[in-house]
Design a protein around this motif. Structure first.
Motif, PDB file in Angstrom:
ATOM      1  N   HIS A  56      58.611  76.796   4.905  1.00  0.00           N
ATOM      2  CA  HIS A  56      59.746  77.064   4.015  1.00  0.00           C
ATOM      3  C   HIS A  56      60.097  75.836   3.179  1.00  0.00           C
ATOM      4  O   HIS A  56      60.617  75.971   2.054  1.00  0.00           O
ATOM      5  CB  HIS A  56      60.959  77.501   4.853  1.00  0.00           C
ATOM      6  CG  HIS A  56      62.219  77.652   4.056  1.00  0.00           C
ATOM      7  ND1 HIS A  56      62.430  78.706   3.183  1.00  0.00           N
ATOM      8  CD2 HIS A  56      63.342  76.882   3.981  1.00  0.00           C
ATOM      9  CE1 HIS A  56      63.618  78.579   2.622  1.00  0.00           C
ATOM     10  NE2 HIS A  56      64.191  77.491   3.080  1.00  0.00           N
ATOM     11  N   PHE A  57      59.815  74.648   3.678  1.00  0.00           N
ATOM     12  CA  PHE A  57      60.170  73.419   2.985  1.00  0.00           C
ATOM     13  C   PHE A  57      59.105  72.993   1.963  1.00  0.00           C
ATOM     14  O   PHE A  57      59.303  72.010   1.251  1.00  0.00           O
ATOM     15  CB  PHE A  57      60.386  72.292   3.994  1.00  0.00           C
ATOM     16  CG  PHE A  57      61.544  72.536   4.918  1.00  0.00           C
ATOM     17  CD1 PHE A  57      62.835  72.279   4.511  1.00  0.00           C
ATOM     18  CD2 PHE A  57      61.333  73.041   6.190  1.00  0.00           C
ATOM     19  CE1 PHE A  57      63.905  72.513   5.354  1.00  0.00           C
ATOM     20  CE2 PHE A  57      62.385  73.271   7.047  1.00  0.00           C
ATOM     21  CZ  PHE A  57      63.685  73.008   6.629  1.00  0.00           C
ATOM     22  N   LEU A  58      58.001  73.700   1.897  1.00  0.00           N
ATOM     23  CA  LEU A  58      56.964  73.384   0.928  1.00  0.00           C
ATOM     24  C   LEU A  58      57.261  74.086  -0.391  1.00  0.00           C
ATOM     25  O   LEU A  58      57.705  75.230  -0.410  1.00  0.00           O
ATOM     26  CB  LEU A  58      55.590  73.819   1.448  1.00  0.00           C
ATOM     27  CG  LEU A  58      55.124  73.200   2.768  1.00  0.00           C
ATOM     28  CD1 LEU A  58      53.766  73.771   3.165  1.00  0.00           C
ATOM     29  CD2 LEU A  58      55.047  71.682   2.663  1.00  0.00           C
ATOM     30  N   SER A  59      57.008  73.413  -1.497  1.00  0.00           N
ATOM     31  CA  SER A  59      57.223  74.025  -2.802  1.00  0.00           C
ATOM     32  C   SER A  59      56.079  74.992  -3.111  1.00  0.00           C
ATOM     33  O   SER A  59      55.009  74.945  -2.494  1.00  0.00           O
ATOM     34  CB  SER A  59      57.293  72.946  -3.883  1.00  0.00           C
ATOM     35  OG  SER A  59      56.024  72.336  -4.047  1.00  0.00           O
ATOM     36  N   TRP A  60      56.332  75.847  -4.096  1.00  0.00           N
ATOM     37  CA  TRP A  60      55.287  76.800  -4.480  1.00  0.00           C
ATOM     38  C   TRP A  60      54.082  76.091  -5.092  1.00  0.00           C
ATOM     39  O   TRP A  60      52.963  76.612  -5.039  1.00  0.00           O
ATOM     40  CB  TRP A  60      55.849  77.831  -5.460  1.00  0.00           C
ATOM     41  CG  TRP A  60      56.600  78.930  -4.791  1.00  0.00           C
ATOM     42  CD1 TRP A  60      57.921  79.219  -4.893  1.00  0.00           C
ATOM     43  CD2 TRP A  60      56.050  79.903  -3.880  1.00  0.00           C
ATOM     44  NE1 TRP A  60      58.235  80.305  -4.101  1.00  0.00           N
ATOM     45  CE2 TRP A  60      57.108  80.745  -3.483  1.00  0.00           C
ATOM     46  CE3 TRP A  60      54.779  80.139  -3.370  1.00  0.00           C
ATOM     47  CZ2 TRP A  60      56.930  81.805  -2.593  1.00  0.00           C
ATOM     48  CZ3 TRP A  60      54.589  81.193  -2.487  1.00  0.00           C
ATOM     49  CH2 TRP A  60      55.659  82.009  -2.106  1.00  0.00           C
ATOM     50  N   VAL A  61      54.281  74.929  -5.653  1.00  0.00           N
ATOM     51  CA  VAL A  61      53.142  74.164  -6.175  1.00  0.00           C
ATOM     52  C   VAL A  61      52.188  73.809  -5.036  1.00  0.00           C
ATOM     53  O   VAL A  61      50.958  73.947  -5.163  1.00  0.00           O
ATOM     54  CB  VAL A  61      53.635  72.892  -6.891  1.00  0.00           C
ATOM     55  CG1 VAL A  61      52.452  72.037  -7.337  1.00  0.00           C
ATOM     56  CG2 VAL A  61      54.515  73.242  -8.073  1.00  0.00           C
ATOM     57  N   VAL A  62      52.741  73.376  -3.907  1.00  0.00           N
ATOM     58  CA  VAL A  62      51.913  73.038  -2.744  1.00  0.00           C
ATOM     59  C   VAL A  62      51.260  74.289  -2.177  1.00  0.00           C
ATOM     60  O   VAL A  62      50.062  74.288  -1.827  1.00  0.00           O
ATOM     61  CB  VAL A  62      52.771  72.334  -1.678  1.00  0.00           C
ATOM     62  CG1 VAL A  62      51.946  72.058  -0.420  1.00  0.00           C
ATOM     63  CG2 VAL A  62      53.349  71.040  -2.222  1.00  0.00           C
ATOM     64  N   ILE A  63      52.022  75.374  -2.087  1.00  0.00           N
ATOM     65  CA  ILE A  63      51.480  76.629  -1.548  1.00  0.00           C
ATOM     66  C   ILE A  63      50.304  77.119  -2.392  1.00  0.00           C
ATOM     67  O   ILE A  63      49.245  77.502  -1.871  1.00  0.00           O
ATOM     68  CB  ILE A  63      52.572  77.709  -1.483  1.00  0.00           C
ATOM     69  CG1 ILE A  63      53.734  77.260  -0.590  1.00  0.00           C
ATOM     70  CG2 ILE A  63      52.001  79.029  -0.993  1.00  0.00           C
ATOM     71  CD1 ILE A  63      53.383  77.091   0.852  1.00  0.00           C
ATOM     72  N   VAL A  64      50.488  77.111  -3.699  1.00  0.00           N
ATOM     73  CA  VAL A  64      49.407  77.565  -4.587  1.00  0.00           C
ATOM     74  C   VAL A  64      48.225  76.609  -4.519  1.00  0.00           C
ATOM     75  O   VAL A  64      47.056  77.038  -4.539  1.00  0.00           O
ATOM     76  CB  VAL A  64      49.938  77.685  -6.031  1.00  0.00           C
ATOM     77  CG1 VAL A  64      48.795  77.965  -7.004  1.00  0.00           C
ATOM     78  CG2 VAL A  64      50.979  78.801  -6.119  1.00  0.00           C
ATOM     79  N   GLY A  65      48.481  75.309  -4.421  1.00  0.00           N
ATOM     80  CA  GLY A  65      47.378  74.356  -4.274  1.00  0.00           C
ATOM     81  C   GLY A  65      46.564  74.606  -3.019  1.00  0.00           C
ATOM     82  O   GLY A  65      45.320  74.561  -3.051  1.00  0.00           O
ATOM     83  N   LEU A  66      47.240  74.885  -1.916  1.00  0.00           N
ATOM     84  CA  LEU A  66      46.535  75.221  -0.673  1.00  0.00           C
ATOM     85  C   LEU A  66      45.743  76.512  -0.825  1.00  0.00           C
ATOM     86  O   LEU A  66      44.627  76.638  -0.293  1.00  0.00           O
ATOM     87  CB  LEU A  66      47.538  75.340   0.472  1.00  0.00           C
ATOM     88  CG  LEU A  66      48.232  74.049   0.916  1.00  0.00           C
ATOM     89  CD1 LEU A  66      49.304  74.353   1.958  1.00  0.00           C
ATOM     90  CD2 LEU A  66      47.211  73.071   1.490  1.00  0.00           C
ATOM     91  N   SER A  67      46.327  77.472  -1.542  1.00  0.00           N
ATOM     92  CA  SER A  67      45.613  78.737  -1.764  1.00  0.00           C
ATOM     93  C   SER A  67      44.338  78.515  -2.561  1.00  0.00           C
ATOM     94  O   SER A  67      43.297  79.128  -2.272  1.00  0.00           O
ATOM     95  CB  SER A  67      46.528  79.726  -2.498  1.00  0.00           C
ATOM     96  OG  SER A  67      47.692  80.004  -1.746  1.00  0.00           O
ATOM     97  N   LEU A  68      44.405  77.645  -3.551  1.00  0.00           N
ATOM     98  CA  LEU A  68      43.209  77.346  -4.335  1.00  0.00           C
ATOM     99  C   LEU A  68      42.142  76.671  -3.477  1.00  0.00           C
ATOM    100  O   LEU A  68      40.944  76.965  -3.612  1.00  0.00           O
ATOM    101  CB  LEU A  68      43.574  76.453  -5.525  1.00  0.00           C
ATOM    102  CG  LEU A  68      44.489  77.073  -6.586  1.00  0.00           C
ATOM    103  CD1 LEU A  68      44.826  76.052  -7.661  1.00  0.00           C
ATOM    104  CD2 LEU A  68      43.845  78.307  -7.201  1.00  0.00           C
ATOM    105  N   LEU A  69      42.555  75.766  -2.602  1.00  0.00           N
ATOM    106  CA  LEU A  69      41.600  75.098  -1.726  1.00  0.00           C
ATOM    107  C   LEU A  69      40.952  76.077  -0.749  1.00  0.00           C
ATOM    108  O   LEU A  69      39.772  75.945  -0.416  1.00  0.00           O
ATOM    109  CB  LEU A  69      42.295  73.977  -0.946  1.00  0.00           C
ATOM    110  CG  LEU A  69      42.741  72.761  -1.759  1.00  0.00           C
ATOM    111  CD1 LEU A  69      43.533  71.805  -0.868  1.00  0.00           C
ATOM    112  CD2 LEU A  69      41.536  72.043  -2.362  1.00  0.00           C
ATOM    113  N   LEU A  70      41.696  77.055  -0.317  1.00  0.00           N
ATOM    114  CA  LEU A  70      41.172  78.002   0.659  1.00  0.00           C
ATOM    115  C   LEU A  70      40.354  79.121   0.027  1.00  0.00           C
ATOM    116  O   LEU A  70      39.354  79.564   0.600  1.00  0.00           O
ATOM    117  CB  LEU A  70      42.334  78.615   1.458  1.00  0.00           C
ATOM    118  CG  LEU A  70      43.061  77.696   2.432  1.00  0.00           C
ATOM    119  CD1 LEU A  70      44.291  78.399   2.992  1.00  0.00           C
ATOM    120  CD2 LEU A  70      42.138  77.283   3.582  1.00  0.00           C
TER     121      LEU A  70
END
Length: 325
Positions: A142-156
């Motif tokens: 919950h404390f992660l921004s959507w920029v980080v979430i999307v970045g992780l999604s791109l890596l995965l």
């Protein structure tokens, strides 16, 4: 004589009104002084809503104008409902409405029940340290921004270098275009929302469960109820009002989709299923400078949300629930 009596009555009435006003003012001051620290605690929240929610509302008037920054709010040309007619006749309206509703319906169906289920399961854990550790792990995204979430999604999920696609290649299934295939987009957004916000919803329902009367569980045990039966017949009915209120509020946001999430995940290949009202307002209102039209789109969203909240609240009352108001 009558004139003198009327003047006396008028004077008496004015004196009473003055005394009433003084007493009300004195009563108000006493009330504030009595709970001064509580009002001071509430003041920042009230100021936030006043400054950032209520004061800007007068700006919706430009949705009925051909607004020009050079002419201002009061000198711009009034055009009535012209921008709303333009919105409903726009060829993209159906696409925007379909995408917005589809993403929110998927979130409502698959995401909304999960925090309730997780909160019920966490509440049944007997080992306190394991319960708190698991709760912290679930709550952390919950404390992660959507920029980080999307970045992780791109890596995965990237086709060339994504971890998941590399694993699929190892087993001979070949790479899958998760990020550029339209049929995966809505499910991908729903999965991201679940991963990021599941913990926050769980905390809310755990707080509601903590308020359940322990005597109800003791009575259920005496009647021979097991843990699953107590969960179904004691815990869920006790937090039903909280569930209904949060459901009504969630329905009120059916026209809202997280702008950052969709904007960062959107690309040319999935634009037909990714474009929603929020990104459309940004593209038309900010990038193209069509302020009046984009404000009309935003006002349409708000009206639909208000209608949905009122309808859901009335429906809940018909079923005997308390509702939001």
């Amino acid at each position: 004589m009558k004139l003198v009596k009327n003047m006396d009555r008028k004077q008496i009435a004015e004196n009473r009104n003055a005394q009433s006003g003084v007493s009300l003012a004195a009563s108000f001051r006493r009330t504030i002084a009595k709970d001064l620290f509580l009002y001071a605690l509430v003041a920042p929240g009230l100021l936030y809503f006043l400054i950032f929610k209520y004061v800007p509302m007068w700006g919706v008037m430009i949705s009925f104008q051909n607004y020009s920054p050079f002419l201002g709010f009061f000198k711009s040309e009034w055009v009535g409902f012209e921008h709303f007619a333009r919105l409903f006749s726009n060829a993209d309206f159906y696409m925007l409405f379909r995408n917005t509703m589809a993403i929110n319906v998927l979130s409502l169906v698959f995401f909304f029940p999960l925090p309730i289920i997780v909160a019920l399961l966490l509440n049944e854990l007997q080992t306190e340290w394991f319960k708190k550790t698991l709760q912290s792990v679930v709550y952390l995204p919950h404390f992660l921004s959507w920029v980080v979430i999307v970045g992780l999604s791109l890596l995965l999920l990237s086709k060339e270098h994504g971890v998941l696609n590399q694993l699929l290649e190892l087993v001979g299934w070949g790479p899958i275009e998760f990020l550029t295939e339209p049929k995966y987009f809505w499910a991908l957004l729903t999965g991201q929302t679940i991963w990021k916000e599941l913990g926050w919803g769980t905390v809310i329902f755990l707080a509601a469960i903590a308020g359940v009367d322990p005597q109800l569980y003791e009575a259920a045990k005496m009647d021979g109820a097991g843990r699953i039966r107590m969960m179904w017949n004691v815990t869920l009915p006790s937090i039903r009002n909280v569930i209904i209120i949060l459901l009504i509020l969630r329905i009120g946001h059916m026209m809202d989709v997280g702008f950052e999430q969709v904007f960062l995940m959107m690309n040319g290949a999935v634009a037909d299923v990714a474009e929603v009202f929020d990104t459309y307002v940004f593209r038309v209102g900010i990038k193209q400078g069509d302020f009046s039209y984009s404000t009309a789109v935003g006002l349409f969203k708000s009206i639909v949300g208000l209608v949905l909240v009122i309808g859901a609240n009335k429906l809940s009352k018909k079923f005997g629930e308390e509702g939001v108001y």
